[in-house]
Design a protein around this motif. Structure first.
Motif, mmCIF file in Angstrom:
data_model
loop_
_atom_site.group_PDB
_atom_site.id
_atom_site.type_symbol
_atom_site.label_atom_id
_atom_site.label_comp_id
_atom_site.label_asym_id
_atom_site.label_seq_id
_atom_site.Cartn_x
_atom_site.Cartn_y
_atom_site.Cartn_z
ATOM 1 N N UNK A 414 -52.852 25.472 76.247
ATOM 2 C CA UNK A 414 -51.317 25.497 75.871
ATOM 3 C C UNK A 414 -50.465 24.461 76.541
ATOM 4 N N UNK A 415 -50.155 25.274 77.558
ATOM 5 C CA UNK A 415 -49.226 24.348 78.396
ATOM 6 C C UNK A 415 -49.586 22.968 78.993
ATOM 7 N N UNK A 416 -50.954 23.147 79.638
ATOM 8 C CA UNK A 416 -51.620 21.922 80.050
ATOM 9 C C UNK A 416 -52.577 21.258 79.058
ATOM 10 N N UNK A 417 -52.283 21.428 77.927
ATOM 11 C CA UNK A 417 -53.113 20.858 76.994
ATOM 12 C C UNK A 417 -52.187 20.204 75.622
ATOM 13 N N UNK A 418 -52.430 20.911 74.694
ATOM 14 C CA UNK A 418 -51.507 20.556 73.305
ATOM 15 C C UNK A 418 -50.029 20.370 73.604
ATOM 16 N N UNK A 419 -49.372 21.102 74.490
ATOM 17 C CA UNK A 419 -48.095 20.964 74.524
ATOM 18 C C UNK A 419 -47.803 19.455 75.595
ATOM 19 N N UNK A 420 -48.729 18.846 76.165
ATOM 20 C CA UNK A 420 -48.705 17.459 76.659
ATOM 21 C C UNK A 420 -49.056 16.580 75.520
ATOM 22 N N UNK A 421 -49.552 16.746 74.370
ATOM 23 C CA UNK A 421 -49.868 15.965 73.583
ATOM 24 C C UNK A 421 -48.541 15.596 72.429
ATOM 25 N N UNK A 422 -47.760 14.779 73.091
ATOM 26 C CA UNK A 422 -46.445 14.401 72.660
ATOM 27 C C UNK A 422 -46.474 12.932 71.707
ATOM 28 N N UNK A 423 -47.418 12.417 71.458
ATOM 29 C CA UNK A 423 -47.474 11.014 70.842
ATOM 30 C C UNK A 423 -47.305 11.254 69.359
ATOM 31 N N UNK A 424 -46.297 10.459 68.736
ATOM 32 C CA UNK A 424 -46.011 10.895 67.237
ATOM 33 C C UNK A 424 -47.049 10.380 66.439
ATOM 34 N N UNK A 425 -48.014 9.689 66.768
ATOM 35 C CA UNK A 425 -49.065 9.491 65.725
ATOM 36 C C UNK A 425 -50.235 10.324 65.878
ATOM 37 N N UNK A 426 -49.970 11.513 66.516
ATOM 38 C CA UNK A 426 -51.193 12.364 66.707
ATOM 39 C C UNK A 426 -51.866 12.740 65.546
ATOM 40 N N UNK A 427 -53.348 12.689 65.612
ATOM 41 C CA UNK A 427 -54.104 13.191 64.336
ATOM 42 C C UNK A 427 -55.216 14.212 65.049
ATOM 43 N N UNK A 428 -55.472 15.099 64.273
ATOM 44 C CA UNK A 428 -56.688 16.166 65.218
ATOM 45 C C UNK A 428 -57.634 16.397 63.952
ATOM 46 N N UNK A 429 -58.906 16.663 64.521
ATOM 47 C CA UNK A 429 -60.150 16.918 63.689
ATOM 48 C C UNK A 429 -60.587 18.167 64.229
ATOM 49 N N UNK A 430 -61.026 19.015 63.316
ATOM 50 C CA UNK A 430 -61.579 20.283 63.757
ATOM 51 C C UNK A 430 -62.958 20.641 62.886
ATOM 52 N N UNK A 431 -63.826 21.027 63.905
ATOM 53 C CA UNK A 431 -65.360 21.354 63.186
ATOM 54 C C UNK A 431 -65.337 22.707 62.896
ATOM 55 N N UNK A 432 -64.678 23.059 61.672
ATOM 56 C CA UNK A 432 -64.790 24.716 61.428
ATOM 57 C C UNK A 432 -65.248 24.746 59.801
ATOM 58 N N UNK A 433 -66.210 25.630 59.622
ATOM 59 C CA UNK A 433 -66.486 25.649 58.351
ATOM 60 C C UNK A 433 -67.199 27.072 57.836
ATOM 61 N N UNK A 434 -66.066 28.043 57.255
ATOM 62 C CA UNK A 434 -66.728 29.320 57.159
ATOM 63 C C UNK A 434 -67.931 29.580 56.274
ATOM 64 N N UNK A 435 -68.313 28.589 55.703
ATOM 65 C CA UNK A 435 -69.702 28.686 54.852
ATOM 66 C C UNK A 435 -70.915 28.795 55.599
ATOM 67 N N UNK A 436 -70.585 28.224 56.789
ATOM 68 C CA UNK A 436 -71.975 27.973 57.763
ATOM 69 C C UNK A 436 -71.251 28.161 59.135
ATOM 70 N N UNK A 437 -71.234 29.543 59.398
ATOM 71 C CA UNK A 437 -70.837 30.222 60.885
ATOM 72 C C UNK A 437 -71.228 31.419 60.998
ATOM 73 N N UNK A 438 -71.326 31.856 62.210
ATOM 74 C CA UNK A 438 -71.516 33.088 62.925
ATOM 75 C C UNK A 438 -70.489 34.154 62.280
ATOM 76 N N UNK A 439 -70.814 35.071 61.568
ATOM 77 C CA UNK A 439 -69.831 36.121 61.186
ATOM 78 C C UNK A 439 -68.799 36.769 62.274
ATOM 79 N N UNK A 440 -69.454 36.773 63.460
ATOM 80 C CA UNK A 440 -68.774 37.226 64.533
ATOM 81 C C UNK A 440 -67.518 36.409 64.849
ATOM 82 N N UNK A 441 -67.496 34.983 64.528
ATOM 83 C CA UNK A 441 -66.702 34.309 64.975
ATOM 84 C C UNK A 441 -65.385 34.262 63.929
ATOM 85 N N UNK A 442 -65.350 34.709 62.920
ATOM 86 C CA UNK A 442 -64.484 34.579 61.745
ATOM 87 C C UNK A 442 -63.054 35.251 62.387
ATOM 88 N N UNK A 443 -63.291 36.176 63.206
ATOM 89 C CA UNK A 443 -62.247 37.141 63.658
ATOM 90 C C UNK A 443 -61.327 36.111 64.832
#
Length: 518
Positions: A414-443
């Motif tokens: 948080x403090x030493x990561x995303x809060x330092x991402x201050x560029x106005x053009x920031x785009x993020x990509x995340x590899x999350x798919x509830x169709x194919x995932x361990x049930x234990x990770x959904x929480x």
């Protein structure tokens, strides 16, 4: 070896970042261009990982076949060539594709038109044959590989014992019929530990057989042991004209590798957001159960970190009476193993030299790794003006962020990561798919506080592998994540930004892609 693209004196104009949608796990192709004529202007193709949580070869083949065509289409020789393959860490959701579809990756006499890979990068801990006896880092590699392997064996023994005790067909039937009962809890718990174990190692008939097969395929069959192992603090600017690579992780201290989360304000809040108690005593006891000749600690590096704690003398009869503390130890061992492996991720910042814009690919690095980028890396002086490139400065200039560990609470500092991402053009990509995932990770995925922060900082330029079933907000006011993303884009972007982002984003069944301006 395939004919490589000629170096270009033209400036890089953009990169296309393509995320294949095989299921929760990372598989990225990054192409760098010096113009819009792709066949002529693609000067460098990079692949980062090839994994997913699960899937049969028949399901995954269409993705890898499509990927082969995509990396070959810009080349005059039509050979699917990867200029640089980066394998971040040894988890199934990052290397399983190399295993399931090895026949599509590995060149043989029968299949001579598979991938050509010119360079392979991995983190320093993946070096199986360190060549500098006496070197401190080399000795750490050897000790880490030996002792971390012992931990894997302990986790395997734990998972198998839980499966034997709680995983019978009869217990599954009762668990399905009484989902809130004790048997359901025990069965699901055993299943979750087994799924964590499945992330880490190959096994046959429940017997630990070593490294994941996908990692073996890369090392022995694709690379033929021709791999460059990187360590934090390296700056690499001789790979392709116009790009500079900064190596952030994996850390070189066991403290950082074992650190799952930070204090309040350093990581995103979650019910599991506390440092795990260390279960090395439990791991040692488990290992001694299946390998009575084993002795000593399974802790890596340095026994100054070992607590004064003695393993309980478990025997085979103890499996018949597993109590609450035993279950806690089993689960905590699995979670700590998972966090430690995530913190072994090869983390890279890629800088467009002319503009200073940065793309960040941290694998699944958790808090201990992020913290080490700031605390432990001594960046060398670079350039005649004596500017020292600091981690915070790289984060300030980040315009593309591959979200670590599938939007979990501790995958992004948080403090030493995303809060330092201050560029106005920031785009993020995340590899999350509830169709194919361990049930234990959904929480634990996605973490709503991280989602909220990313949506605000990206103005809605958050691209997720599969938004289906993902919700945000409290129970009383939940919205689908898809609705929240669209709402953020509408409220936070101006008309020019909307037009640029719509032009930059490509959505297909097999992949999602964004164009990142250089």
């Amino acid at each position: 070896m395939a004919k490589q693209p000629k170096p270009s004196s033209k400036k890089i104009t953009h990169a296309d970042v393509r995320m294949y949608r095989m299921g929760t796990g990372d598989c990225f192709i990054v192409k760098f261009f010096t113009g819009e004529n792709k066949k002529k202007d693609n000067i460098f193709t990079m692949m980062i990982d090839c994994g997913t949580w699960q899937g049969a070869k028949e399901q995954l083949t269409k993705f890898i076949a499509h990927l082969k065509e995509y990396v070959a289409e810009d080349r005059e020789d039509n050979v699917p060539t990867i200029d640089l393959l980066v394998v971040t860490h040894e988890h199934k959701d990052h290397v399983y594709g190399f295993d399931a579809c090895s026949d599509l990756f590995v060149n043989t006499v029968k299949n001579s038109k598979n991938f050509v890979v010119n360079k392979i990068w991995m983190g320093w801990t993946e070096n199986d044959n360190p060549a500098q006896p006496g070197d401190v880092l080399t000795e750490k590699v050897k000790q880490w590989k030996d002792e971390y392997g012992q931990r894997k064996k302990a986790l395997n023994a734990t998972a198998q014992a839980l499966k034997e005790r709680f995983g019978s067909d009869e217990q599954k039937i009762e668990a399905d019929s009484k989902p809130n009962g004790l048997v359901a809890f025990q069965y699901n718990y055993a299943d979750a530990v087994n799924q964590f174990a499945d992330l880490h190692f190959s096994a046959r008939a429940g017997v630990y057989t070593g490294d994941l097969e996908g990692m073996r395929v890369v090392k022995k069959e694709i690379a033929n042991n021709n791999i460059t192992y990187l360590h934090p603090g390296q700056i690499i600017d001789n790979v392709v004209e116009g790009l500079r690579f900064y190596v952030l992780g994996p850390p070189t201290t066991i403290e950082a590798i074992k650190k799952e989360s930070g204090k309040d304000g350093e990581t995103f809040s979650h019910s599991h957001n506390n440092s795990l108690t260390d279960n090395d005593a439990f791991a040692t006891a488990m290992l001694n159960l299946v390998e009575p000749q084993s002795s000593g600690s399974v802790l890596p590096f340095d026994d100054t970190y070992i607590k004064d704690e003695k393993p309980e003398a478990y025997t085979r009869d103890n499996w018949r009476s597993i109590d609450h503390e035993w279950l806690n130890s089993a689960g905590s061992l699995a979670l700590r193993m998972n966090s430690a492996t995530n913190n072994l991720s090869l983390a890279l910042a890629i800088e467009f030299i002319d503009s200073g814009r940065v793309m960040l690919f941290p694998g699944d690095a958790e808090f201990g790794s992020w913290e080490s980028w700031h605390k432990d890396i001594k960046w060398p002086i670079k350039g005649k003006d004596g500017i020292k490139p600091l981690t915070e400065d790289l984060l300030n200039r980040t315009v593309f962020y591959k979200v670590a560990h599938h939007l979990s609470h501790n995958g992004t500092a948080k403090r030493q990561g995303v809060e330092m991402m201050t560029h106005p053009d920031l785009t993020a990509m995340a590899t999350l798919d509830y169709d194919i995932i361990s049930d234990g990770w959904k929480n634990t995925m996605p973490n709503r506080d991280l989602i909220t922060d990313l949506l605000r900082r990206t103005k809605g330029r958050l691209v997720i592998m599969n938004e289906n079933e993902l919700m945000v907000g409290q129970d009383s006011g939940k919205k689908s994540l898809h609705e929240k993303i669209l709402e953020s884009r509408e409220q936070l972007m101006n008309s020019a930004e909307k037009a640029d982002f719509n032009d930059a984003l490509t959505t297909e069944d097999l992949f999602l892609q964004v164009k990142v301006k250089a």
